[in-house]
Design a protein around this motif. Structure first.
Motif, PDB file in Angstrom:
ATOM      1  N   TRP A 126       0.824  -1.202   0.000  1.00  0.00           N
ATOM      2  CA  TRP A 126       0.000   0.000   0.000  1.00  0.00           C
ATOM      3  C   TRP A 126       0.855   1.248   0.000  1.00  0.00           C
ATOM      4  O   TRP A 126       1.925   1.293   0.591  1.00  0.00           O
ATOM      5  CB  TRP A 126      -0.893   0.019   1.236  1.00  0.00           C
ATOM      6  CG  TRP A 126      -1.948  -1.041   1.245  1.00  0.00           C
ATOM      7  CD1 TRP A 126      -2.655  -1.502   0.176  1.00  0.00           C
ATOM      8  CD2 TRP A 126      -2.423  -1.769   2.371  1.00  0.00           C
ATOM      9  NE1 TRP A 126      -3.547  -2.458   0.577  1.00  0.00           N
ATOM     10  CE2 TRP A 126      -3.431  -2.641   1.915  1.00  0.00           C
ATOM     11  CE3 TRP A 126      -2.111  -1.764   3.720  1.00  0.00           C
ATOM     12  CZ2 TRP A 126      -4.123  -3.496   2.763  1.00  0.00           C
ATOM     13  CZ3 TRP A 126      -2.799  -2.611   4.569  1.00  0.00           C
ATOM     14  CH2 TRP A 126      -3.791  -3.464   4.083  1.00  0.00           C
ATOM     15  N   THR A 127       0.347   2.277  -0.643  1.00  0.00           N
ATOM     16  CA  THR A 127       0.991   3.587  -0.568  1.00  0.00           C
ATOM     17  C   THR A 127       0.721   4.169   0.815  1.00  0.00           C
ATOM     18  O   THR A 127      -0.150   3.687   1.551  1.00  0.00           O
ATOM     19  CB  THR A 127       0.431   4.539  -1.641  1.00  0.00           C
ATOM     20  OG1 THR A 127      -0.951   4.774  -1.354  1.00  0.00           O
ATOM     21  CG2 THR A 127       0.593   3.968  -3.046  1.00  0.00           C
TER      22      THR A 127
ATOM     23  N   ASP B 270      -0.766   6.943   1.469  1.00  0.00           N
ATOM     24  CA  ASP B 270      -2.140   7.451   1.503  1.00  0.00           C
ATOM     25  C   ASP B 270      -3.148   6.331   1.723  1.00  0.00           C
ATOM     26  O   ASP B 270      -4.078   6.476   2.522  1.00  0.00           O
ATOM     27  CB  ASP B 270      -2.476   8.189   0.202  1.00  0.00           C
ATOM     28  CG  ASP B 270      -1.738   9.507   0.071  1.00  0.00           C
ATOM     29  OD1 ASP B 270      -1.252  10.019   1.107  1.00  0.00           O
ATOM     30  OD2 ASP B 270      -1.637  10.022  -1.059  1.00  0.00           O
ATOM     31  N   THR B 271      -2.965   5.222   1.030  1.00  0.00           N
ATOM     32  CA  THR B 271      -3.884   4.090   1.189  1.00  0.00           C
ATOM     33  C   THR B 271      -3.791   3.530   2.598  1.00  0.00           C
ATOM     34  O   THR B 271      -4.815   3.253   3.230  1.00  0.00           O
ATOM     35  CB  THR B 271      -3.559   2.986   0.158  1.00  0.00           C
ATOM     36  OG1 THR B 271      -3.665   3.542  -1.151  1.00  0.00           O
ATOM     37  CG2 THR B 271      -4.498   1.814   0.301  1.00  0.00           C
ATOM     38  N   LEU B 272      -2.580   3.384   3.112  1.00  0.00           N
ATOM     39  CA  LEU B 272      -2.395   2.868   4.463  1.00  0.00           C
ATOM     40  C   LEU B 272      -3.054   3.792   5.489  1.00  0.00           C
ATOM     41  O   LEU B 272      -3.739   3.326   6.402  1.00  0.00           O
ATOM     42  CB  LEU B 272      -0.903   2.701   4.758  1.00  0.00           C
ATOM     43  CG  LEU B 272      -0.523   2.005   6.057  1.00  0.00           C
ATOM     44  CD1 LEU B 272      -1.162   0.620   6.155  1.00  0.00           C
ATOM     45  CD2 LEU B 272       0.992   1.887   6.153  1.00  0.00           C
ATOM     46  N   SER B 273      -2.906   5.091   5.317  1.00  0.00           N
ATOM     47  CA  SER B 273      -3.558   6.045   6.226  1.00  0.00           C
ATOM     48  C   SER B 273      -5.069   5.943   6.142  1.00  0.00           C
ATOM     49  O   SER B 273      -5.762   6.015   7.163  1.00  0.00           O
ATOM     50  CB  SER B 273      -3.124   7.478   5.896  1.00  0.00           C
ATOM     51  OG  SER B 273      -1.758   7.651   6.158  1.00  0.00           O
ATOM     52  N   MET B 274      -5.590   5.765   4.941  1.00  0.00           N
ATOM     53  CA  MET B 274      -7.033   5.649   4.759  1.00  0.00           C
ATOM     54  C   MET B 274      -7.574   4.385   5.437  1.00  0.00           C
ATOM     55  O   MET B 274      -8.603   4.421   6.114  1.00  0.00           O
ATOM     56  CB  MET B 274      -7.374   5.630   3.265  1.00  0.00           C
ATOM     57  CG  MET B 274      -8.860   5.630   2.986  1.00  0.00           C
ATOM     58  SD  MET B 274      -9.248   5.725   1.234  1.00  0.00           S
ATOM     59  CE  MET B 274      -8.539   4.195   0.640  1.00  0.00           C
ATOM     60  N   VAL B 275      -6.873   3.277   5.302  1.00  0.00           N
ATOM     61  CA  VAL B 275      -7.304   2.023   5.924  1.00  0.00           C
ATOM     62  C   VAL B 275      -7.233   2.143   7.445  1.00  0.00           C
ATOM     63  O   VAL B 275      -8.153   1.728   8.154  1.00  0.00           O
ATOM     64  CB  VAL B 275      -6.457   0.837   5.405  1.00  0.00           C
ATOM     65  CG1 VAL B 275      -6.776  -0.439   6.149  1.00  0.00           C
ATOM     66  CG2 VAL B 275      -6.679   0.639   3.909  1.00  0.00           C
ATOM     67  N   LYS B 276      -6.157   2.721   7.954  1.00  0.00           N
ATOM     68  CA  LYS B 276      -6.048   2.940   9.398  1.00  0.00           C
ATOM     69  C   LYS B 276      -7.193   3.816   9.898  1.00  0.00           C
ATOM     70  O   LYS B 276      -7.810   3.531  10.933  1.00  0.00           O
ATOM     71  CB  LYS B 276      -4.708   3.614   9.741  1.00  0.00           C
ATOM     72  CG  LYS B 276      -3.505   2.729   9.596  1.00  0.00           C
ATOM     73  CD  LYS B 276      -2.244   3.539   9.866  1.00  0.00           C
ATOM     74  CE  LYS B 276      -0.986   2.762   9.612  1.00  0.00           C
ATOM     75  NZ  LYS B 276       0.228   3.581   9.823  1.00  0.00           N
TER      76      LYS B 276
ATOM     77  N   PRO C 111       4.580   2.157   4.652  1.00  0.00           N
ATOM     78  CA  PRO C 111       4.194   2.225   3.239  1.00  0.00           C
ATOM     79  C   PRO C 111       5.011   1.220   2.425  1.00  0.00           C
ATOM     80  O   PRO C 111       6.191   1.018   2.667  1.00  0.00           O
ATOM     81  CB  PRO C 111       4.532   3.667   2.849  1.00  0.00           C
ATOM     82  CG  PRO C 111       4.409   4.420   4.140  1.00  0.00           C
ATOM     83  CD  PRO C 111       4.919   3.464   5.199  1.00  0.00           C
TER      84      PRO C 111
ATOM     85  N   GLY D  48       1.664  -4.481   2.762  1.00  0.00           N
ATOM     86  CA  GLY D  48       0.241  -4.603   2.480  1.00  0.00           C
ATOM     87  C   GLY D  48      -0.394  -5.785   3.171  1.00  0.00           C
ATOM     88  O   GLY D  48      -0.065  -6.111   4.315  1.00  0.00           O
TER      89      GLY D  48
END
Length: 155
Positions: free
Chosen positions: A32-33, A35-41, A131, A134
């Motif tokens: 995950w990027t 941004d994606t990791l932050s969104m999932v968290k 980051p 995944g």
């Protein structure tokens, strides 16, 4: 036809010489990027917080959930359904944790707090990711990741 749809052939195998379970396009990916990791968290933090707030509010305004009039046949069915799903999730948590104490704490929290524990347990493991990592790093036990990496390096 299935081999064409999934892109498998007799030549394509994994490290053990077996055909892969997933098509190449659906494999673990590159991670995950940020941004994606932050969104999932964020999604798991919000879901856990909402559930926690909802449970506290309901207990505060309606009282204890352990009342005979609440124990309808549908509630019994719902509880069996919920705890069956929790058992499945606990199987993963049992695999993921290394010590009996950690496994016991997770089990007790899951029995007592249910979805709140589920959300925050996943968030706890998401917080350990960087980051570029995944699903593989989230789902697998770190000991098994290290073992797999070493065996792939030897080939």
């Amino acid at each position: 036809m299935a081999k064409q749809a999934y892109g498998t052939s007799s030549q394509r195998t994994d490290a053990d010489g077996e055909p892969p379970l997933l098509p190449a396009s659906a494999a673990w990916g590159d991670g995950w990027t940020a941004d994606t990791l932050s969104m999932v968290k964020g999604a798991f933090a919000v879901a856990g917080s909402v559930m926690f707030t909802w449970v506290v509010y309901t207990c505060w305004t309606d009282g204890t959930p352990f009342r005979k009039e609440l124990l309808t046949p549908w509630m019994v069915c719902t509880l069996w359904d919920f705890y069956t799903n929790q058992l499945i999730f606990y199987a993963w948590a049992y695999y993921k944790e290394d010590t009996p104490l950690a496994r016991a704490v997770v089990l007790l929290l899951m029995i007592g707090l249910g979805s709140v524990t589920t959300c925050f347990y996943i968030l706890y493991h998401l917080m350990k990711l960087s980051p570029g990592q995944g699903m593989k790093e989230l789902l697998l036990n770190p000991k098994h990741l290290a073992t797999k990496s070493r065996s792939e390096g030897d080939t």
